[in-house]
Write a protein that holds these residues in place. Sequence first.
Motif, PDB file in Angstrom:
ATOM      1  N   GLU A   1      11.431  -4.015   4.000  1.00 48.67           N
ATOM      2  CA  GLU A   1      12.010  -3.015   4.907  1.00 48.67           C
ATOM      3  C   GLU A   1      12.644  -1.870   4.140  1.00 48.67           C
ATOM      4  N   ARG A   2      13.159  -2.173   2.926  1.00 51.62           N
ATOM      5  CA  ARG A   2      13.831  -1.142   2.137  1.00 51.62           C
ATOM      6  C   ARG A   2      12.853  -0.274   1.357  1.00 51.62           C
ATOM      7  N   HIS A   3      11.601  -0.689   1.289  1.00 53.74           N
ATOM      8  CA  HIS A   3      10.633   0.037   0.473  1.00 53.74           C
ATOM      9  C   HIS A   3       9.390   0.378   1.280  1.00 53.74           C
ATOM     10  N   ASP A   4       8.818   1.525   0.977  1.00 48.00           N
ATOM     11  CA  ASP A   4       7.524   1.848   1.555  1.00 48.00           C
ATOM     12  C   ASP A   4       6.467   0.964   0.924  1.00 48.00           C
ATOM     13  N   ASP A   5       5.272   0.939   1.534  1.00 47.91           N
ATOM     14  CA  ASP A   5       4.209   0.045   1.057  1.00 47.91           C
ATOM     15  C   ASP A   5       3.886   0.246  -0.418  1.00 47.91           C
ATOM     16  N   GLY A   6       3.920   1.460  -0.876  1.00 41.44           N
ATOM     17  CA  GLY A   6       3.521   1.720  -2.255  1.00 41.44           C
ATOM     18  C   GLY A   6       4.587   1.449  -3.280  1.00 41.44           C
ATOM     19  N   HIS A   7       5.780   1.003  -2.866  1.00 40.39           N
ATOM     20  CA  HIS A   7       6.879   0.799  -3.803  1.00 40.39           C
ATOM     21  C   HIS A   7       7.500  -0.582  -3.668  1.00 40.39           C
ATOM     22  N   ALA A   8       6.696  -1.553  -3.239  1.00 42.96           N
ATOM     23  CA  ALA A   8       7.253  -2.866  -2.968  1.00 42.96           C
ATOM     24  C   ALA A   8       6.936  -3.894  -4.054  1.00 42.96           C
ATOM     25  N   GLY A   9       6.204  -3.514  -5.084  1.00 43.06           N
ATOM     26  CA  GLY A   9       5.827  -4.487  -6.110  1.00 43.06           C
ATOM     27  C   GLY A   9       6.916  -4.703  -7.126  1.00 43.06           C
TER      28      GLY A   9
ATOM     29  N   GLN B   1       6.103 -22.870  -5.611  1.00 46.34           N
ATOM     30  CA  GLN B   1       4.718 -23.141  -5.225  1.00 46.34           C
ATOM     31  C   GLN B   1       3.943 -21.836  -5.037  1.00 46.34           C
ATOM     32  N   LEU B   2       4.587 -20.828  -4.430  1.00 46.52           N
ATOM     33  CA  LEU B   2       3.935 -19.527  -4.253  1.00 46.52           C
ATOM     34  C   LEU B   2       3.577 -18.898  -5.591  1.00 46.52           C
ATOM     35  N   MET B   3       4.449 -19.092  -6.587  1.00 44.84           N
ATOM     36  CA  MET B   3       4.215 -18.456  -7.893  1.00 44.84           C
ATOM     37  C   MET B   3       3.462 -19.373  -8.854  1.00 44.84           C
ATOM     38  N   GLY B   4       3.097 -20.591  -8.383  1.00 48.48           N
ATOM     39  CA  GLY B   4       2.357 -21.510  -9.231  1.00 48.48           C
ATOM     40  C   GLY B   4       3.175 -22.065 -10.369  1.00 48.48           C
ATOM     41  N   ARG B   5       4.444 -22.265 -10.122  1.00 53.23           N
ATOM     42  CA  ARG B   5       5.324 -22.800 -11.156  1.00 53.23           C
ATOM     43  C   ARG B   5       5.810 -24.182 -10.747  1.00 53.23           C
TER      44      ARG B   5
ATOM     45  N   ALA C   1       2.842 -10.842  -8.666  1.00 57.41           N
ATOM     46  CA  ALA C   1       2.195 -12.104  -9.030  1.00 57.41           C
ATOM     47  C   ALA C   1       1.902 -12.940  -7.783  1.00 57.41           C
ATOM     48  N   ILE C   2       2.822 -12.945  -6.841  1.00 55.90           N
ATOM     49  CA  ILE C   2       2.597 -13.680  -5.589  1.00 55.90           C
ATOM     50  C   ILE C   2       1.454 -13.050  -4.807  1.00 55.90           C
ATOM     51  N   ASP C   3       1.414 -11.707  -4.770  1.00 51.27           N
ATOM     52  CA  ASP C   3       0.304 -11.024  -4.101  1.00 51.27           C
ATOM     53  C   ASP C   3      -1.030 -11.486  -4.672  1.00 51.27           C
ATOM     54  N   ALA C   4      -1.087 -11.513  -5.998  1.00 51.19           N
ATOM     55  CA  ALA C   4      -2.348 -11.887  -6.651  1.00 51.19           C
ATOM     56  C   ALA C   4      -2.711 -13.339  -6.350  1.00 51.19           C
ATOM     57  N   ALA C   5      -1.710 -14.227  -6.345  1.00 50.37           N
ATOM     58  CA  ALA C   5      -1.974 -15.645  -6.093  1.00 50.37           C
ATOM     59  C   ALA C   5      -2.461 -15.870  -4.668  1.00 50.37           C
ATOM     60  N   LEU C   6      -1.855 -15.185  -3.705  1.00 53.13           N
ATOM     61  CA  LEU C   6      -2.263 -15.333  -2.313  1.00 53.13           C
ATOM     62  C   LEU C   6      -3.679 -14.799  -2.090  1.00 53.13           C
TER      63      LEU C   6
ATOM     64  N   ALA D   1      -6.054 -14.570  -4.423  1.00 59.04           N
ATOM     65  CA  ALA D   1      -7.004 -15.445  -5.115  1.00 59.04           C
ATOM     66  C   ALA D   1      -7.275 -16.704  -4.299  1.00 59.04           C
ATOM     67  N   ALA D   2      -6.263 -17.192  -3.601  1.00 58.58           N
ATOM     68  CA  ALA D   2      -6.433 -18.411  -2.814  1.00 58.58           C
ATOM     69  C   ALA D   2      -7.044 -18.126  -1.448  1.00 58.58           C
ATOM     70  N   GLY D   3      -7.181 -16.840  -1.095  1.00 57.25           N
ATOM     71  CA  GLY D   3      -7.742 -16.492   0.205  1.00 57.25           C
ATOM     72  C   GLY D   3      -6.792 -16.783   1.355  1.00 57.25           C
ATOM     73  N   ILE D   4      -5.500 -16.837   1.063  1.00 54.75           N
ATOM     74  CA  ILE D   4      -4.517 -17.149   2.111  1.00 54.75           C
ATOM     75  C   ILE D   4      -4.061 -15.887   2.834  1.00 54.75           C
ATOM     76  N   ALA D   5      -3.769 -14.812   2.075  1.00 62.24           N
ATOM     77  CA  ALA D   5      -3.311 -13.547   2.659  1.00 62.24           C
ATOM     78  C   ALA D   5      -3.550 -12.439   1.658  1.00 62.24           C
ATOM     79  N   ALA D   6      -3.561 -11.191   2.132  1.00 61.75           N
ATOM     80  CA  ALA D   6      -3.818 -10.057   1.254  1.00 61.75           C
ATOM     81  C   ALA D   6      -2.630  -9.769   0.344  1.00 61.75           C
ATOM     82  N   SER D   7      -1.431 -10.167   0.755  1.00 67.13           N
ATOM     83  CA  SER D   7      -0.231  -9.904  -0.030  1.00 67.13           C
ATOM     84  C   SER D   7       0.914 -10.721   0.557  1.00 67.13           C
ATOM     85  N   LEU D   8       2.027 -10.724  -0.163  1.00 67.03           N
ATOM     86  CA  LEU D   8       3.213 -11.399   0.361  1.00 67.03           C
ATOM     87  C   LEU D   8       3.672 -10.722   1.653  1.00 67.03           C
TER      88      LEU D   8
END
Length: 402
Positions: free
Chosen positions: A26-34, A52-56, A70-75, A77-84
Amino acid sequence: MDARLQRLLGGEALAPLRQRLRRHFERHDDGHAGAVLQLAQLDAAEHAALAQLMGRPSRPARSARVDVAAIDAALQAAGIAASLRAALEQLDGPITSRSAQQTAHAAAWATVTGAPGLHPMLRDWLQASQATALLKRLARQDTASATALLAQADAVLQRLPVRGMPRAQLAATVLGNAHALDAGRPVASLVLAVWRQAGPADEADDEADPERSRDTWARAGVLVNELARPALVLNLPGFGTPGEPAYLSLRQLVRNPPRWNVASLAVSVCENPNLLAIAADQLGAGCAPLVCTDGMPAAAQRTLLGQLVQAGARLQVHADFDWPGLRIANHVLRSWPAQAWRMGADDYLAAARTAPHAGRDLPDAGAVATWDAALAPAMQSCGLAIAEEALAERLLQDLRCG
């Protein structure tokens, strides 16, 4: 929704964690949330979910360093969601950035306050910094309610000024509800605020004062309790029987203002009805024009003094030598062109030397005399309150005609 996502991050137990993650987006626009987040005060279930989300591997800890990318990438790769963010939206609904909400909120209120065709006085009032704050408070932050309130206030202002119309009649005629302009009603508060801005500089000193509101309505020609606290006068040219005290109600002053023949004439203003009665008894028709405020001037007294000044009268004011008396004199001197009348420090000290007092009777809490900086300290030093009636002999010397 992927069942794995529900197992990873869903459920009531993880709702607080999801809310904390949502606030980041909510505090960040889409392009500044990473970003990399440092979350503290986690319980065991929340820490295990993040691990578990971060594979640790999960381990007992109260804090965690969360790499959103890193969570975006993991989700993905697993085909669960496009991003956190996408995962959180699937679980709890869309996330709206606060900056977008603020921008939309400001734009909506700008549309409300910038509506075309408003009464000029209302439009000018809306430019003041405190105006929008008052409007939002009265409308309870709702733009639709604010629009409706402005429309009603505008309708009332379009009818003003009137000439001696009761407030209930104005409300019923314009708004269809005889009580819509009662004290404390939102539309009444708006209309009064607009008229106060166009009125005397001190009119907004105490907006909650019923007498001040009556005075504001009276300037617009609207009557509120028009028979309460009439103005007591003696020998005003063209009104009443010479030598006899007379009353002027707010109703008379607003509906049928007398034609005051007082150009360049000195009109004395006193605080106490007893002094006016003494003047009537001792001087009768030979007393100069005298108006009594009967304490702090109410709507009738203020309306009368305003009419007299507009007709060219020269006001001179006297009051008790106590703190309320100083405040009354200050008010008159601030509100109209006027002079203090036998109200200097020398006048007080001369009266104090002969005043019959058993002891100090003036409380410590004081007031400032704007016309004489030495008066308040002299009163504080002597500690004596001197009533206007005790000074009648001196004052009647000035009031004697011829």
